[in-house]
Scaffold this motif. Structure first.
Motif, PDB file in Angstrom:
ATOM      1  N   MET A  14      -5.497  -3.339 -50.848  1.00 15.10           N
ATOM      2  CA  MET A  14      -4.188  -3.951 -50.744  1.00 15.10           C
ATOM      3  C   MET A  14      -3.955  -4.781 -51.998  1.00 15.10           C
ATOM      4  O   MET A  14      -4.752  -5.623 -52.360  1.00 15.10           O
ATOM      5  N   LYS A  15      -2.828  -4.542 -52.631  1.00 18.59           N
ATOM      6  CA  LYS A  15      -2.457  -5.268 -53.841  1.00 18.59           C
ATOM      7  C   LYS A  15      -1.596  -6.472 -53.457  1.00 18.59           C
ATOM      8  O   LYS A  15      -0.752  -6.375 -52.572  1.00 18.59           O
ATOM      9  N   ILE A  16      -1.800  -7.611 -54.127  1.00 15.65           N
ATOM     10  CA  ILE A  16      -1.005  -8.809 -53.895  1.00 15.65           C
ATOM     11  C   ILE A  16      -0.222  -9.122 -55.164  1.00 15.65           C
ATOM     12  O   ILE A  16      -0.797  -9.216 -56.244  1.00 15.65           O
ATOM     13  N   VAL A  17       1.094  -9.246 -55.012  1.00 14.50           N
ATOM     14  CA  VAL A  17       1.972  -9.572 -56.135  1.00 14.50           C
ATOM     15  C   VAL A  17       2.563 -10.945 -55.859  1.00 14.50           C
ATOM     16  O   VAL A  17       3.228 -11.140 -54.843  1.00 14.50           O
ATOM     17  N   ASP A  18       2.299 -11.894 -56.766  1.00 18.65           N
ATOM     18  CA  ASP A  18       2.856 -13.240 -56.584  1.00 18.65           C
ATOM     19  C   ASP A  18       3.400 -13.754 -57.907  1.00 18.65           C
ATOM     20  O   ASP A  18       3.356 -13.064 -58.911  1.00 18.65           O
ATOM     21  N   GLY A  19       3.948 -14.966 -57.888  1.00 20.99           N
ATOM     22  CA  GLY A  19       4.531 -15.546 -59.086  1.00 20.99           C
ATOM     23  C   GLY A  19       5.980 -15.120 -59.244  1.00 20.99           C
ATOM     24  O   GLY A  19       6.655 -14.776 -58.283  1.00 20.99           O
ATOM     25  N   LYS A  20       6.460 -15.145 -60.489  1.00 20.40           N
ATOM     26  CA  LYS A  20       7.838 -14.738 -60.781  1.00 20.40           C
ATOM     27  C   LYS A  20       7.793 -13.520 -61.691  1.00 20.40           C
ATOM     28  O   LYS A  20       7.103 -13.527 -62.701  1.00 20.40           O
ATOM     29  N   ARG A  21       8.525 -12.483 -61.345  1.00 21.87           N
ATOM     30  CA  ARG A  21       8.567 -11.242 -62.107  1.00 21.87           C
ATOM     31  C   ARG A  21       9.972 -11.010 -62.638  1.00 21.87           C
ATOM     32  O   ARG A  21      10.937 -11.079 -61.881  1.00 21.87           O
ATOM     33  N   MET A  22      10.088 -10.747 -63.912  1.00 20.86           N
ATOM     34  CA  MET A  22      11.376 -10.445 -64.530  1.00 20.86           C
ATOM     35  C   MET A  22      11.489  -8.930 -64.678  1.00 20.86           C
ATOM     36  O   MET A  22      10.587  -8.300 -65.228  1.00 20.86           O
ATOM     37  N   GLY A  23      12.561  -8.354 -64.176  1.00 22.10           N
ATOM     38  CA  GLY A  23      12.746  -6.911 -64.246  1.00 22.10           C
ATOM     39  C   GLY A  23      12.348  -6.236 -62.954  1.00 22.10           C
ATOM     40  O   GLY A  23      11.817  -6.859 -62.030  1.00 22.10           O
ATOM     41  N   SER A  24      12.600  -4.949 -62.902  1.00 16.65           N
ATOM     42  CA  SER A  24      12.331  -4.173 -61.686  1.00 16.65           C
ATOM     43  C   SER A  24      10.839  -3.993 -61.453  1.00 16.65           C
ATOM     44  O   SER A  24      10.054  -3.927 -62.397  1.00 16.65           O
ATOM     45  N   VAL A  25      10.461  -3.903 -60.171  1.00 17.52           N
ATOM     46  CA  VAL A  25       9.072  -3.683 -59.771  1.00 17.52           C
ATOM     47  C   VAL A  25       9.035  -2.422 -58.916  1.00 17.52           C
ATOM     48  O   VAL A  25       9.797  -2.297 -57.959  1.00 17.52           O
ATOM     49  N   THR A  26       8.154  -1.479 -59.270  1.00 19.51           N
ATOM     50  CA  THR A  26       7.987  -0.245 -58.501  1.00 19.51           C
ATOM     51  C   THR A  26       6.644  -0.291 -57.791  1.00 19.51           C
ATOM     52  O   THR A  26       5.625  -0.603 -58.402  1.00 19.51           O
ATOM     53  N   VAL A  27       6.644   0.033 -56.502  1.00 18.09           N
ATOM     54  CA  VAL A  27       5.444  -0.038 -55.673  1.00 18.09           C
ATOM     55  C   VAL A  27       5.011   1.373 -55.292  1.00 18.09           C
ATOM     56  O   VAL A  27       5.819   2.159 -54.789  1.00 18.09           O
ATOM     57  N   PHE A  28       3.719   1.681 -55.533  1.00 20.69           N
ATOM     58  CA  PHE A  28       3.154   2.989 -55.206  1.00 20.69           C
ATOM     59  C   PHE A  28       1.982   2.897 -54.235  1.00 20.69           C
ATOM     60  O   PHE A  28       1.392   3.907 -53.890  1.00 20.69           O
ATOM     61  N   GLU A  82       8.824 -13.861 -56.558  1.00 19.53           N
ATOM     62  CA  GLU A  82      10.266 -13.860 -56.748  1.00 19.53           C
ATOM     63  C   GLU A  82      10.529 -12.835 -57.841  1.00 19.53           C
ATOM     64  O   GLU A  82      10.024 -12.971 -58.965  1.00 19.53           O
ATOM     65  N   VAL A  83      11.290 -11.805 -57.517  1.00 14.85           N
ATOM     66  CA  VAL A  83      11.568 -10.721 -58.463  1.00 14.85           C
ATOM     67  C   VAL A  83      13.022 -10.825 -58.909  1.00 14.85           C
ATOM     68  O   VAL A  83      13.930 -10.770 -58.075  1.00 14.85           O
ATOM     69  N   VAL A  84      13.211 -10.979 -60.201  1.00 17.25           N
ATOM     70  CA  VAL A  84      14.561 -11.007 -60.764  1.00 17.25           C
ATOM     71  C   VAL A  84      14.853  -9.579 -61.226  1.00 17.25           C
ATOM     72  O   VAL A  84      14.586  -9.203 -62.350  1.00 17.25           O
ATOM     73  N   GLY A  85      15.337  -8.768 -60.308  1.00 21.65           N
ATOM     74  CA  GLY A  85      15.568  -7.346 -60.532  1.00 21.65           C
ATOM     75  C   GLY A  85      15.414  -6.619 -59.209  1.00 21.65           C
ATOM     76  O   GLY A  85      15.394  -7.233 -58.138  1.00 21.65           O
TER      77      GLY A  85
END
Length: 115
Positions: free
Chosen positions: A1-15, A23-26
């Motif tokens: 299991m992957k954990i994504v945290d923090g702030k991300r700029m741009g789109s995020v693709t999950v596979f 927080e995803v800005v995108g």
């Protein structure tokens, strides 16, 4: 299991199976696996395939193209189901809910003949 945290700029693709606390800005795009969203998306969430449990906040739309989606959080825009299964908890806050109208079998046959 992957954990994504923090702030991300741009789109995020999950596979893959992912817990998103970020927080995803995108936009967020789920192509496969399971996504548990507990953060914020300041764009849209597209579920192309897989399962999604949404407990966070989406500023844009949540679009289920062909997955299984459960909404327990807030969607400021629309919850759109093109195909697949979408459950919206009665305690959730959503702008509106739309379902794609299935094409009738006769119309599919006419389209197939005309092409």
């Amino acid at each position: 299991m992957k954990i994504v945290d923090g702030k991300r700029m741009g789109s995020v693709t999950v596979f893959e199976d992912t817990i998103m606390l970020a927080e995803v800005v995108g936009d967020v795009i789920l192509n496969s696996g399971h996504l548990e969203l507990k953060g914020k998306v300041l764009g849209n969430l597209f579920v192309r395939k897989g399962t999604c449990r949404m407990l966070g906040i989406i500023r844009g739309n949540l679009e289920n193209e062909k997955g299984d989606v459960e909404v327990f959080g807030t969607v400021h825009g629309k919850v759109i189901t093109k195909s697949g299964y979408t459950y919206v908890n009665p305690g959730s806050k959503v702008g509106s809910i739309e379902h794609a109208v299935p094409v009738k079998r006769e119309e599919k046959e006419k389209e197939a003949v005309s092409t």
